[in-house]
Design an enzyme around this catalytic site. Structure first.
Site, PDB file in Angstrom:
ATOM      1  N   ASP A 161      -1.089   2.210  -5.942  1.00 52.42           N
ATOM      2  CA  ASP A 161      -1.052   1.103  -6.896  1.00 52.42           C
ATOM      3  C   ASP A 161      -0.698   1.622  -8.291  1.00 52.42           C
ATOM      4  OD1 ASP A 161      -1.280  -1.477  -7.723  1.00 52.42           O
ATOM      5  OD2 ASP A 161      -3.451  -1.447  -7.955  1.00 52.42           O
ATOM      6  N   HIS A 189       8.821   1.979  -8.576  1.00 53.44           N
ATOM      7  CA  HIS A 189       8.572   2.171  -7.142  1.00 53.44           C
ATOM      8  C   HIS A 189       9.223   3.471  -6.641  1.00 53.44           C
ATOM      9  CE1 HIS A 189       6.586  -1.647  -6.658  1.00 53.44           C
ATOM     10  NE2 HIS A 189       7.596  -2.308  -7.174  1.00 53.44           N
ATOM     11  N   LEU A 230       1.608  16.091  11.628  1.00 49.83           N
ATOM     12  CA  LEU A 230       1.153  15.147  10.593  1.00 49.83           C
ATOM     13  C   LEU A 230       1.607  13.748  10.989  1.00 49.83           C
ATOM     14  CD1 LEU A 230      -0.046  14.648   7.656  1.00 49.83           C
ATOM     15  CD2 LEU A 230       2.299  14.767   6.881  1.00 49.83           C
TER      16      LEU A 230
END
Lengths: 300, 297
Positions: free
Chosen positions: A35, A52, A149
Site C-alpha cells: 500500500d 505502481h 519460492l
C-alpha cells in the site's frame, strides 16, 4: 525490471541478514499488502502508474530478500476487486502494467526456473480481459514445476469473493458429498489458497491498520505487522524489522499456534475429511482447476 | 563458529529490546498505579460523572465514532484484561452512544459478558444466547459536577478545548441522561467465526436443488449477498460489521475473529500494561477518527 532483483548487499546488510537468519523462526509464508504507491507518486510529483511501477521494483527487491532469507512462500495483494472502482485510466494503466509484467515472466522463464520460483495467481481472474487471463495462465503453467519460492499474486481478488467461490465450488461440484462432510476444513480446501499454508506474517505498509479484505480466512494466527513507510520507500531495514518483530512474537504465540494446529488436525480427523468421498471430491476439484488453467493457457 | 556469533548478536539484540519493552511495561504499570490510587480516593459516582463529562467532550471533537466496537482479548498473560476492564469499556461505549460492542476472548477462562451484567445495577436482558441488550446506567448529576464553564473534567488532560468553552455541550447533553439508547453487546465465540460460514454452506448445500439456490449459483455477487444476509440473520439484530477492533495482546493478531465481517475493520493494539480509563479509551478513538477509508478507490 526483473521479478527477482539482483540486489547488491552492502557488507553491513549482509551481516544483518545473517544475524536475522541465525535467530531462527523465519516465517515460512509472508503476505504483503503493498500500500502507498499512489501517495508516493503524489509526494514525488509522478503519475499514479509510475508509483505502481516503483512499487513493483520494490516487490522484486522483497522477493530477493525473501529468497536469501529462506522464506518459502510470498503472497502479495496486487489488485483488489474493489480497485475496479478506480478511474478507468488508472484501472487500464494497472492492467497494462500487469500485462507487461506477466509477459516478462514468459521471457524470464529460465531465470525464474534457476531461482525455483513458482508463480500462482489467486483471485477471480474471470473478471480480467481475456488476453491477460491467458498470460496469467501461461505464467502459472510454465513455473509449476518450481518449488523453492512460491509467489502467490492476489489479482482481481477479495477474500469475500474467495470464500464465496469456495461455497460455490462445494455447491456446484460436490454432488457426491454428504451434508455432514461440509465443515470449515473442507471449505478451507476449496479456497484459492489450497496447497498453501496460512501466512505467518502479514506485512502492510503506509500506516493503515486494516486488512482490506485480504486472506481474511487464512489469518487466524498470523502476526500482523503495520508500518508507516509507503511501499515504494520500503528498504531492507524495514523488511528485517518486520521479520525481527515476527521472530519475537512467535516466541510468545508459539503455544497458541501449536494449539490451533492441533485443533486443525483434530477437526480433519474427527470429521469426514479423510473419507474417500471427500478426497475424491478434492481430487476432482484439482483436476477441474488444472483443466481450466490449461485451456486458458492454450487460448490466444 | 560464525553462525554461533550471528546467533549471539541476535540474542543480544533480542535481550536489549526485551529490556526496553519491560521498562516500558513497568512505567505503564507505575502510571496505572498512580491513576488507580487517585481514583481509589474518589467515590464511584464522581468518577462516573468525570468520565461522562470527559468522554462527551471528546465526542464533540471526534470526526467519526465506530458503530460497532469489537474487543479481542488475546492469550497474553501480561495483558491482565479482566471483567473490570471490559466493564469500563462498556460504560465508556455507552456514554459515547456506540450501538454495539462485541467481545472475543480467546482464553479458555475468559471474560463473560453475562457475569458482568449480573453485577450491574442497570437494566439488561439476554436477547438470545450470547447476545445482550444493555440499558442506560442510573445517573444523577449534582451541582458539585459543574465548574464555572459548566463542566468538570477534573483528573484528565483534555486533548482539545471544546468542552466547557461555551458550556453548550455540558449544559446540554452531558447533564442529562443521554445514553438512553440501548446498547447491544455480543459475546463472540469461536462458533461465530469460520464454523458459522461452514454451517451456512451446509444449509445451502441441503437446499441446492431448489430454484432459489440455483439462482444464487448463477451470480456470485448474489451468493455473496445471501451469505452476508444469513450471517446477519444469525446475529438476529441489525449487526453492522465491526468498524474498530481493539486488540489486547502484545502482538497484533486477529485470532480469526469474524473473517467475513472484519474486512475493513481498523485493528488497534492496546499497549499491554496501559491502564484502561476514559482518557486512554478516548485516545484509541482519536486514532480511529483519523483513519481514512478508501473502499478500494
Amino acid at each position: 525490471m526483473s521479478w527477482v532483483s539482483d540486489y547488491h548487499y552492502k557488507w553491513y546488510e549482509t551481516l544483518a541478514m545473517n544475524v536475522v537468519r541465525a535467530g531462527g523462526y523465519i516465517p515460512r509464508h509472508i503476505a504483503f499488502v503493498m500500500d502507498g504507491n499512489r501517495r508516493y507518486a503524489k509526494s514525488q510529483n509522478l503519475r499514479k502508474i509510475e508509483g505502481h511501477s516503483h512499487g513493483f521494483e520494490k516487490l522484486a527487491n522483497c522477493l530477493r530478500w525473501c529468497l536469501d532469507l529462506g522464506i518459502k512462500e510470498v503472497t502479495t495483494f496486487a489488485f483488489s476487486i474493489e480497485n475496479y472502482k478506480r478511474s478507468e485510466d488508472e484501472v487500464n494503466g494497472l492492467l497494462d502494467l500487469a500485462r507487461e509484467k506477466f509477459q516478462k515472466i514468459l521471457l524470464e522463464e529460465q531465470k525464474l526456473n534457476e531461482h525455483g520460483v513458482r508463480i500462482r495467481v489467486i483471485g477471480n481472474i474471470g473478471l480480467l480481459p481475456e488476453d491477460l487471463q491467458a498470460l496469467i495462465a501461461k505464467a502459472m503453467v510454465i513455473t509449476e514445476q518450481n518449488g523453492k519460492l512460491f509467489l502467490n499474486i492476489a489479482f482481481s481478488y477479495t477474500s469475500r469473493d474467495e470464500m464465496t467461490q469456495a461455497v460455490e465450488t462445494i455447491l456446484k461440484l460436490g454432488d457426491e458429498l454428504e451434508p455432514s462432510d461440509i465443515n470449515e476444513r473442507l471449505l478451507e480446501e476449496c479456497l484459492y489458497t489450497r496447497h498453501t499454508p496460512p501466512p505467518d506474517l502479514l506485512f502492510r505498509t503506509s500506516g493503515e491498520t486494516r486488512i482490506s479484505d485480504f486472506l481474511m480466512w487464512q489469518l487466524s494466527s498470523t502476526i500482523l505487522y503495520f508500518t508507516n513507510i509507503l511501499w515504494p520507500q520500503i528498504n531492507l531495514w524495514n523488511f528485517l524489522s518486520g521479520i525481527f518483530a515476527y521472530q519475537r512474537a512467535n516466541l510468545r504465540l508459539d503455544s497458541f499456534k501449536r494449539q490451533k494446529r492441533l485443533e486443525h488436525a483434530q477437526l480433519a480427523k474427527y470429521s469426514n475429511y479423510y473419507s474417500l468421498r471427500v478426497q475424491r471430491f478434492l481430487q476432482s476439484l484439482d483436476c477441474y482447476r488444472k483443466s481450466v488453467l490449461l485451456s486458458l493457457s492454450t487460448s490466444n | 563458529m560464525i553462525d554461533r556469533l550471528y546467533k549471539l548478536i541476535w540474542l543480544a539484540v533480542h535481550i536489549i529490546v526485551s529490556i526496553y519493552e519491560t521498562l516500558c511495561f513497568l512505567y505503564l504499570r507505575f502510571q496505572a498505579l498512580i491513576i488507580w490510587s487517585y481514583d481509589f480516593w474518589q467515590n464511584s459516582a464522581s468518577i462516573t460523572r468525570r468520565d461522562r463529562a470527559y468522554l462527551l467532550g471528546c465526542k464533540a471533537e471526534l470526526t467519526k465514532l465506530p458503530k460497532h466496537l469489537n474487543l479481542i482479548i488475546g492469550p497474553d498473560q501480561l495483558g491482565c484484561v479482566n471483567e473490570s476492564v471490559v466493564t469500563n469499556i462498556l460504560s465508556y461505549a455507552q456514554i459515547l452512544g456506540i450501538d454495539c460492542v462485541s467481545l472475543y476472548d480467546v482464553r479458555s477462562e475468559g471474560v463473560s459478558v453475562k457475569q458482568i451484567f449480573k453485577r450491574r445495577k442497570s437494566y439488561w436482558k439476554e436477547l438470545q444466547h450470547n447476545q445482550f441488550e444493555l440499558g442506560p446506567e442510573e445517573y444523577e448529576s449534582t451541582s458539585k459536577d459543574i465548574n464555572k464553564n459548566g463542566c468538570n473534567v477534573n483528573g484528565y488532560a483534555r486533548n482539545g478545548n471544546i468542552v466547557g468553552e461555551n458550556g453548550s455541550l455540558c449544559n446540554g447533553n452531558a447533564y442529562k441522561n443521554i445514553s438512553s439508547a440501548h446498547m447491544k453487546v455480543y459475546q463472540i465465540s469461536n462458533e461465530d467465526n469460520r464454523p458459522l460460514l461452514a454451517k451456512i454452506c451446509r444449509k445451502l448445500f441441503q437446499q441446492r436443488d431448489t430454484s432459489n439456490v440455483q439462482k444464487l449459483l448463477a451470480d456470485r455477487k448474489q451468493l455473496e449477498q445471501h451469505i452476508s444476509e444469513e450471517l446477519a440473520n444469525h446475529m438476529q439484530w441489525n449487526f453492522v460489521d465491526p468498524d474498530l477492533s481493539i486488540i489486547f495482546n502484545r502482538d497484533t493478531c486477529s485470532f480469526g475473529v469474524l473473517p467475513w465481517q472484519t474486512r475493513f475493520t481498523e485493528f488497534q493494539t492496546f499497549e499491554t500494561g496501559r491502564y484502561m480509563n476514559a482518557e486512554n479509551f478516548a485516545n484509541v478513538l482519536y486514532k480511529y477518527s483519523k483513519c481514512e477509508q478508501r473502499w478500494g478507490k
